[in-house]
Scaffold this motif. Structure first.
Motif, mmCIF file in Angstrom:
data_model
loop_
_atom_site.group_PDB
_atom_site.id
_atom_site.type_symbol
_atom_site.label_atom_id
_atom_site.label_comp_id
_atom_site.label_asym_id
_atom_site.label_seq_id
_atom_site.Cartn_x
_atom_site.Cartn_y
_atom_site.Cartn_z
ATOM 1 N N VAL A 1 -7.764 1.968 102.145
ATOM 2 C CA VAL A 1 -6.763 2.081 101.069
ATOM 3 C C VAL A 1 -7.419 1.906 99.702
ATOM 4 O O VAL A 1 -7.156 2.668 98.752
ATOM 5 C CB VAL A 1 -5.647 1.042 101.295
ATOM 6 N N LEU A 2 -8.274 0.904 99.551
ATOM 7 C CA LEU A 2 -8.943 0.676 98.271
ATOM 8 C C LEU A 2 -9.877 1.825 97.917
ATOM 9 O O LEU A 2 -9.999 2.200 96.736
ATOM 10 C CB LEU A 2 -9.726 -0.635 98.331
ATOM 11 N N LEU A 3 -10.537 2.402 98.920
ATOM 12 C CA LEU A 3 -11.407 3.546 98.645
ATOM 13 C C LEU A 3 -10.609 4.757 98.187
ATOM 14 O O LEU A 3 -11.064 5.526 97.329
ATOM 15 C CB LEU A 3 -12.221 3.886 99.899
ATOM 16 N N LEU A 4 -9.419 4.936 98.711
ATOM 17 C CA LEU A 4 -8.548 6.009 98.227
ATOM 18 C C LEU A 4 -8.171 5.786 96.760
ATOM 19 O O LEU A 4 -8.048 6.739 95.984
ATOM 20 C CB LEU A 4 -7.289 6.104 99.085
ATOM 21 N N GLY A 5 -8.009 4.510 96.385
ATOM 22 C CA GLY A 5 -7.728 4.215 94.988
ATOM 23 C C GLY A 5 -8.886 4.618 94.084
ATOM 24 O O GLY A 5 -8.683 5.106 92.964
ATOM 25 N N MET A 6 -10.120 4.404 94.544
ATOM 26 C CA MET A 6 -11.269 4.837 93.751
ATOM 27 C C MET A 6 -11.296 6.356 93.611
ATOM 28 O O MET A 6 -11.636 6.898 92.553
ATOM 29 C CB MET A 6 -12.561 4.356 94.407
ATOM 30 N N ALA A 7 -10.953 7.048 94.696
ATOM 31 C CA ALA A 7 -10.894 8.515 94.614
ATOM 32 C C ALA A 7 -9.788 8.968 93.673
ATOM 33 O O ALA A 7 -9.928 9.990 92.984
ATOM 34 C CB ALA A 7 -10.683 9.093 96.015
ATOM 35 N N ALA A 8 -8.702 8.214 93.607
ATOM 36 C CA ALA A 8 -7.586 8.579 92.728
ATOM 37 C C ALA A 8 -7.939 8.434 91.259
ATOM 38 O O ALA A 8 -7.330 9.091 90.408
ATOM 39 C CB ALA A 8 -6.356 7.732 93.060
ATOM 40 N N ARG A 9 -8.886 7.587 90.923
ATOM 41 C CA ARG A 9 -9.313 7.470 89.533
ATOM 42 C C ARG A 9 -9.933 8.772 89.035
ATOM 43 O O ARG A 9 -9.818 9.124 87.863
ATOM 44 C CB ARG A 9 -10.315 6.329 89.371
ATOM 45 N N ALA A 10 -10.613 9.490 89.947
ATOM 46 C CA ALA A 10 -11.201 10.775 89.562
ATOM 47 C C ALA A 10 -10.186 11.911 89.670
ATOM 48 O O ALA A 10 -10.189 12.832 88.841
ATOM 49 C CB ALA A 10 -12.417 11.074 90.442
ATOM 50 N N GLU A 11 -9.319 11.849 90.672
ATOM 51 C CA GLU A 11 -8.323 12.901 90.869
ATOM 52 C C GLU A 11 -7.011 12.266 91.312
ATOM 53 O O GLU A 11 -6.902 11.737 92.410
ATOM 54 C CB GLU A 11 -8.817 13.902 91.918
ATOM 55 N N ARG A 12 -5.996 12.331 90.426
ATOM 56 C CA ARG A 12 -4.719 11.660 90.684
ATOM 57 C C ARG A 12 -4.027 12.191 91.928
ATOM 58 O O ARG A 12 -3.373 11.447 92.666
ATOM 59 C CB ARG A 12 -3.829 11.833 89.451
ATOM 60 N N GLU A 13 -4.163 13.473 92.225
ATOM 61 C CA GLU A 13 -3.441 14.080 93.331
ATOM 62 C C GLU A 13 -3.869 13.554 94.696
ATOM 63 O O GLU A 13 -3.154 13.729 95.676
ATOM 64 C CB GLU A 13 -3.613 15.604 93.288
ATOM 65 N N VAL A 14 -5.032 12.925 94.770
ATOM 66 C CA VAL A 14 -5.486 12.381 96.047
ATOM 67 C C VAL A 14 -4.467 11.395 96.598
ATOM 68 O O VAL A 14 -4.175 11.375 97.803
ATOM 69 C CB VAL A 14 -6.866 11.705 95.875
ATOM 70 N N VAL A 15 -3.884 10.581 95.735
ATOM 71 C CA VAL A 15 -2.883 9.599 96.155
ATOM 72 C C VAL A 15 -1.476 10.096 95.892
ATOM 73 O O VAL A 15 -0.567 9.879 96.702
ATOM 74 C CB VAL A 15 -3.131 8.260 95.431
ATOM 75 N N LEU A 16 -1.268 10.762 94.784
ATOM 76 C CA LEU A 16 0.087 11.174 94.417
ATOM 77 C C LEU A 16 0.693 12.133 95.439
ATOM 78 O O LEU A 16 1.896 12.070 95.731
ATOM 79 C CB LEU A 16 0.061 11.828 93.032
ATOM 80 N N SER A 17 -0.123 12.991 96.001
ATOM 81 C CA SER A 17 0.399 13.954 96.978
ATOM 82 C C SER A 17 0.802 13.282 98.289
ATOM 83 O O SER A 17 1.567 13.867 99.068
ATOM 84 C CB SER A 17 -0.646 15.033 97.241
ATOM 85 N N ASN A 18 0.294 12.111 98.563
ATOM 86 C CA ASN A 18 0.634 11.395 99.804
ATOM 87 C C ASN A 18 1.242 10.027 99.507
ATOM 88 O O ASN A 18 1.056 9.080 100.282
ATOM 89 C CB ASN A 18 -0.626 11.220 100.657
ATOM 90 N N LEU A 19 1.955 9.923 98.407
ATOM 91 C CA LEU A 19 2.535 8.645 98.021
ATOM 92 C C LEU A 19 3.557 8.159 99.042
ATOM 93 O O LEU A 19 3.637 6.950 99.328
ATOM 94 C CB LEU A 19 3.174 8.780 96.634
ATOM 95 N N ASP A 20 4.337 9.067 99.604
ATOM 96 C CA ASP A 20 5.333 8.673 100.604
ATOM 97 C C ASP A 20 4.672 8.091 101.853
ATOM 98 O O ASP A 20 5.210 7.167 102.488
ATOM 99 C CB ASP A 20 6.190 9.878 100.991
#
Length: 1021
Positions: A472-491
């Motif tokens: 989960v924390l690593l996904l947050g690091m990826a989201a800093r570079a590209e918001r859609e990494v997390v936003l597209s799977n927020l649900d």
């Protein structure tokens, strides 16, 4: 002969630039007849040069050194017969020649005396050369020590160092890590990295695994061995004796080696009784008698003995190998512990070498190497760009170059490595890792890595709970570079971590909120409309439900989850104040229901959680107004001004002048700031606001520690009150005295530590209100609890170094922490003064006050402690004008000092200064300030030491003044001693008169020790 002549010319400095030509000549001579004799004459001539001759000709020594080094590179075989002539220079005074001879030895060892096929003579020469090099690891000159260590690094990299010398050289190298020379330390780190890279034992050797396996093996054998030995020592039955006799009859002849082999074999087969029987042969059985019964098979018998001996030799070699492995691993552990501390040295090159060592150790899977990798992580915030880049490149080298046959395998390995790094890390470590930007580049590998992470988070792949949180924390690091990494799977995140099972793992929920926060605008510079989600979004419904349900539960991790949830609401929700107001109302309602139903068993704990929620809402509400609302007002104003600029025609010159001066924008910005300040002061705690309902309760809990004594309730209430005080100056003024009372009288260290942090924030926000209370903050530096002192020094360091708080005489409390029993606190105090010394004249201005406070009799500081602190502080005074001024200031303080101890402290302080001639003249000018104190030994000795230091380097015209002052000091001292003797004699005479006794001639004291005569006699001898 031409070579000796050429050497002479080179020695005289005539052709020092032609050393290369000389080398070529030598190489040419080496291929023709009589070249060895020419070289022998050349070496003899170099060896015959005395130290006095070498000292007179500096350029010639450099030429000799270059000649020897280059010659050993070209023709190392020729150096061996003539090396004895050069070894005499190892005892000489020329460091460069000692370096050259050591380099010759190293070149010979690498290129000639290496390998396993050396003869006895070559082995003896190799060992002698290695012994010589080892001696010069402790050479008196730092340059020689460093170059010898570099020679050893080349030997190790060439695999020319015998295995039996690894441990010894390793131990010497680890000792050089504490060398005073930075160059030596750097070379030692490089050599240790070479040892690990060319480890002859095992790439993954770990001392703990060696010891554990040996201990486990012995623990498994020990009970049965003890029982068998006891049974053998006790007298047995006749049947057992007969059995022993049968077993020992007809045995073959055996030597000690055969016996040892048999014992080892029986132990491996767990035949402990038979092992004991080996030692119980009948005395009458001789090897001859036993061999006479054996069949005559000499070939097989001999072959068996040879096989047994070879097996035993293998076992002995294995045991020795394991011992060497253990010794090597122990030295590596020692080195890692020292080098990890060197990561925070001031010298950039040493830090870089320490970083590279940690990388090498980690790549070879050395035990505890991950500690160094994690310890160097905070260096990503270093102001030194070189160090910061070195750490970032080290982490990318370790974690972004995974092995694998395809992209999927590489992604899996990369995720595994990063997950191991992220297990149980703090939020500060997460922020450091975010600076490295593991996911900054767009590639097929990154896409595959993100896919693997989502598989772990969603549960498609079975994984441990810790690895799930890491994903989960690593996904947050990826989201800093590209918001859609997390936003597209927020649900997906909401359903997995924030759904109905959120109460089962609040830590996973907390890490999920940290990840979601990386899609907000606070992590990226956005000039457009701020990105926010509507209040009725599913995410906020989940958060409200989880926070409210957790208020009436007793999970210890709910607190951290709640803080991150409130933070995320204010970062991402469109109307966070309304959402949090409803959340407070709902939580209070649930609390009242819980208290009504269950009574008062957990009333204090539940109330503490509600108060913590109130404090978090108050803090983030202020932050939201001053950051988000203020920036939005500026953005709208900018858009409006840009629109008006495009629409309206040019106006009068006056308005243009105002715009050029920036008065229009400045006045508008002041209006916005005033608008935000007015909201904080009048609306946030108005009667209709939900926050205002909890303020009286907070004050009541904090001011009644006897009634509300629950530790968690007290901690939460004090922290929440300090967060309320951030809202407006009025609230801060009304409660500042109560907060400092809690700071001084609370028996809970955690409350005092939290209060110090809160007061630091309040000092930044309302400096004028907190300024009169500065002494109370400094007083916590002497708190009895180490954690409170640690927090106090950290907070005060930030306030002072960022110029929020004025540096005054209270900084003497920080100086006392230089001797704190806790090493971490002492290092922070030292770092405080190191950083403060970078500010112009800061320590110089504070020193007189610090000395006065530390030498105060009421403090009762030991003399040794005072001297240690002053020695450190005076090391920052390097300017001559500062020294001269301090001499005058300290001399003037002799007039106001009242006790002998204060006089002595001032005198010691003067002696710690690097007094120059001008400072000594100033000491003479202030003679009247301290002349009457010279009768005290604590004043006389330090001042005399100042004169002694200057006498060594005094100029001829200064010696007259020096002798005059020394004479005056000694004159006053001798006068005082004479007066003391006279007073003693008077006392004796008066006592004799009172006793009315007359001394006879034999009782009259006489001078029996002629001091001057004895001194002259000693001088003659």
């Amino acid at each position: 002969m031409y070579l000796p002549l050429y050497i002479r010319l080179t020695f005289w400095g005539c052709v020092s630039s032609k050393v290369t030509i000389l080398i070529n000549l030598t190489s040419y001579y080496n291929n023709i007849t009589h070249s060895k004799s020419n070289l022998r004459v050349c070496f003899r001539e170099i060896g015959q040069k005395s130290s006095e001759e070498l000292a007179r000709e500096g350029s010639g020594v450099k030429a000799f050194s270059s000649f020897l080094s280059d010659l050993s590179t070209l023709v190392p075989e020729t150096m061996i017969p003539n090396i004895s002539v050069l070894l005499t220079h190892l005892e000489g005074e020329s460091p460069s020649l000692r370096v050259a001879v050591c380099e010759v030895l190293g070149e010979v060892l690498v290129r000639v005396l290496s390998g396993d096929k050396l003869g006895d003579s070559a082995r003896a020469s190799r060992d002698r050369f290695l012994d010589t090099l080892q001696e010069h690891i402790h050479d008196a000159h730092s340059h020689v020590r460093a170059r010898v260590i570099q020679v050893y690094a080349r030997i190790v990299n060439s695999k020319a160092l015998p295995l039996c010398r690894y441990t010894e050289v390793m131990e010497l190298t680890v000792g050089r890590l504490g060398d005073k020379s930075v160059h030596v330390c750097k070379s030692a780190i490089q050599l240790l990295a070479a040892f690990i890279a060319h480890n002859p034992y095992s790439c993954k050797v770990q001392i703990c695994s060696i010891k554990t396996s040996a201990a486990d093996l012995w623990d498994a054998m020990k009970p049965e061995v003890e029982m068998t030995v006891k049974s053998q020592l006790e007298p047995g039955s006749e049947e057992e004796e007969d059995e022993k006799e049968e077993q020992t009859e007809g045995k073959e002849e055996r030597s000690d080696r055969n016996t040892a082999l048999q014992i080892a074999q029986l132990l491996r087969e767990s035949k402990y009784r038979l092992t004991c029987n080996v030692f119980n042969w009948p005395e009458q059985e001789t090897p001859e008698a036993m061999s006479s019964d054996a069949p005559p098979t000499p070939q097989k018998e001999g072959g068996g003995n040879e096989g047994g001996e070879s097996e035993l030799k293998k076992q002995e070699m294995l045991v020795q190998y394991l011992k060497d492995t253990e010794s090597f691993a122990l030295q590596v552990e020692r080195a890692i512990a020292v080098i990890n501390n060197m990561l925070y040295w001031k010298t950039t090159t040493v830090v870089q070498e320490a970083v590279q060592f940690c990388v090498t150790a980690f790549e070879f899977s050395v035990a505890d190497s991950v500690c160094g990798v994690r310890k160097m992580l905070p260096l990503v915030w270093s102001t030194d760009v070189t160090i910061k880049d070195a750490v970032i490149q080290a982490y990318r080298r370790l974690y972004l170059n995974p092995p694998g046959d395809n992209t999927r395998a590489k992604a899996q390995t990369l995720v595994d490595n990063l997950s191991d790094l992220m297990i149980d890390v703090s939020l500060g470590t997460v922020q450091c890792l975010e600076e490295i930007e593991f996911f900054s580049s767009e590639s097929a590998l990154q896409t595959s890595v993100v896919q693997v992470l989502w598989e772990r988070v969603s549960g498609k792949r079975e994984t441990k709970a810790l690895h799930g949180r890491a994903a989960v924390l690593l996904l947050g690091m990826a989201a800093r570079a590209e918001r859609e990494v997390v936003l597209s799977n927020l649900d997906t995140l909401c359903s997995v971590a924030l759904g109905e099972k959120v109460a089962e793992d609040y830590l996973l929920a907390r890490d999920t909120l940290i990840t979601i926060a990386n899609i907000t605008d606070h992590v990226r510079q956005s000039k457009g409309v701020p990105f926010r989600l509507p209040v009725d979004h599913h995410l906020f419904s989940c958060l409200s439900q989880a926070i409210a349900d957790g208020v009436v539960q007793s999970d210890p991790h709910w607190q951290t989850f709640m803080e991150q949830a409130v933070r995320l609401i204010y970062f991402l929700a469109e109307s966070p104040d309304q959402l949090c107001s409803r959340l407070l109302q709902r939580s209070a309602h649930l609390l009242l229901e819980q208290i009504t139903e269950c009574g008062e068993p957990n009333q204090s704990q539940l109330l503490a959680q509600v108060l913590s929620l109130c404090g978090a809402v108050a803090f983030w509400q202020v932050s939201h107004l001053e950051r988000s609302v203020s920036s939005e007002l500026r953005r709208r104003r900018g858009e409006k001004e840009e629109k008006e600029e495009n629409e309206k025609a040019p106006e009068a010159n006056d308005s243009c002048v105002e715009e050029e001066l920036g008065l229009v924008g400045a006045s508008a910005e002041d209006t916005e700031v005033e608008f935000i300040r007015k909201i904080c002061e009048t609306e946030l705690l108005a009667d209709g606001n939900m926050l205002s309902a909890f303020l009286p309760l907070l004050v009541k809990v904090c001011s009644s520690p006897g009634k509300y004594s629950h530790p968690q309730l007290t901690t939460a209430a004090c922290l929440a009150l300090s967060q309320y005080m951030m809202i407006s100056p009025a609230v801060c003024k009304d409660n500042i005295r109560l907060l400092f009372t809690v700071l001084e009288k609370s028996p809970l260290p955690v409350v005092r530590a939290n209060t110090i942090v809160a007061l630091g924030d309040l000092t930044v926000r309302f400096p004028n209100i907190l300024e009169p209370w500065t002494p109370n903050l400094y007083a916590r530096l002497s708190d009895e609890n180490a954690s409170v002192r640690l927090t106090a020094i950290m907070v005060l360091t930030q306030l002072v170094l960022k110029d929020v708080m004025k540096v005054k005489g209270q900084v003497s409390e920080v100086a006392v922490l230089l001797l704190d029993p806790e090493p971490h606190i002492a290092s922070l105090a030292l770092n405080f003064f190191n950083e403060l010394s970078a500010k112009d004249n800061a320590i110089y201005n504070l020193l007189p006050d610090i000395i006065s406070r530390l030498s105060d009799p009421e403090r009762g500081m030991k003399e040794e402690d005072f001297n240690t602190i002053m020695k450190q502080l005076f090391s920052y005074i390097t300017k001559e004008r500062q020294t001269e001024s301090l001499v005058e200031k300290l001399c003037q303080r002799f007039r106001t000092a009242k006790t002998e101890r204060q006089w002595a402290d001032l005198a010691v302080s003067l002696s710690l200064l690097s007094v120059c001639e001008r400072g000594f003249k100033k000491l003479q000018e202030c003679w009247d300030c301290y002349s009457d104190k010279l009768t005290e030994p604590g004043v006389y000795q330090p001042l005399l030491s100042i004169a002694a230091k200057l006498r060594r380097r005094a100029k001829s015209q200064f010696k007259v003044l020096h002798l005059r002052i020394c004479g005056r000091i000694n004159g006053i001292r001798h006068t005082a001693c004479a007066q003391s003797i006279d007073s003693d004699l008077v006392t004796v005479e008066s006592s004799c008169v009172c006793l009315d006794a007359v001394m006879t001639e034999s009782e009259t004291p006489k001078v029996t020790t002629p001091i001057t005569r004895t001194r002259r006699t000693r001088l003659r001898h």
